[in-house]
Write an enzyme that holds these catalytic residues in place. Sequence first.
Site: not given
Length: 212
Positions: A8, A83, A123, A155, A166
């Site tokens: 996004k 959201r 990542r 992370r 999430r």
Amino acid sequence: MGPPGAGKGTQAQFIASHLSVPKISTGDIFRANVSGGTELGRQAKQYMDRGDLVPDEITIAMVRDRLSEDDARHGFLLDGFPRNVPQAQTLKKMLDAEWGAKLDLVLELVVDEDEVVRRLSGRRTCSQCGKIWHVDWDDKKDDICDECGGRLFQRDDDREDVVRHRLEVYQEQTAPLVSFYADEGILVGIDATGPVEEVTERALEAIRRFRG
């Protein structure tokens, strides 16, 4: 709109630039208010420091202030807001009451859940320069940054279990916006898989078709 890892922020930047309108991100708004020491920033920081979501009323007040700035007069692109459905309902009323305006289009970036997990869990972030690498796409055989020699790490919010959580939160809180904006007649979905440039072109073509 779209799930975590759909791209996004990246697409919002390209599309806003193409349309010559500001990209308005709630993350940017929060950081600006906190660093600027505004009253809303001080209120938001209390929640952010605890890792909690900033309440709707504070978020909406910040967005209202940002939309009042001169550069948003002739249009804007929202990234990360609304959201949830209550925020969407408030935004609709606020735009109409204060500016006599409405959203033209809501672009949904559609991506498979397993693809999101692959994107985010792969990542790695450099501990020195902050550059993001990917274990699949960058052909990384070691944990060293090719740019500065710093050590790469994963992370916490990129761990697979966290990414899947999430996605669950997204389905519960944000996915209902798909139905809300479909009912409004302004939702357009595009395939968000593939190279960034291809996704951008799909997005721009969808906007062109929608505008007629």
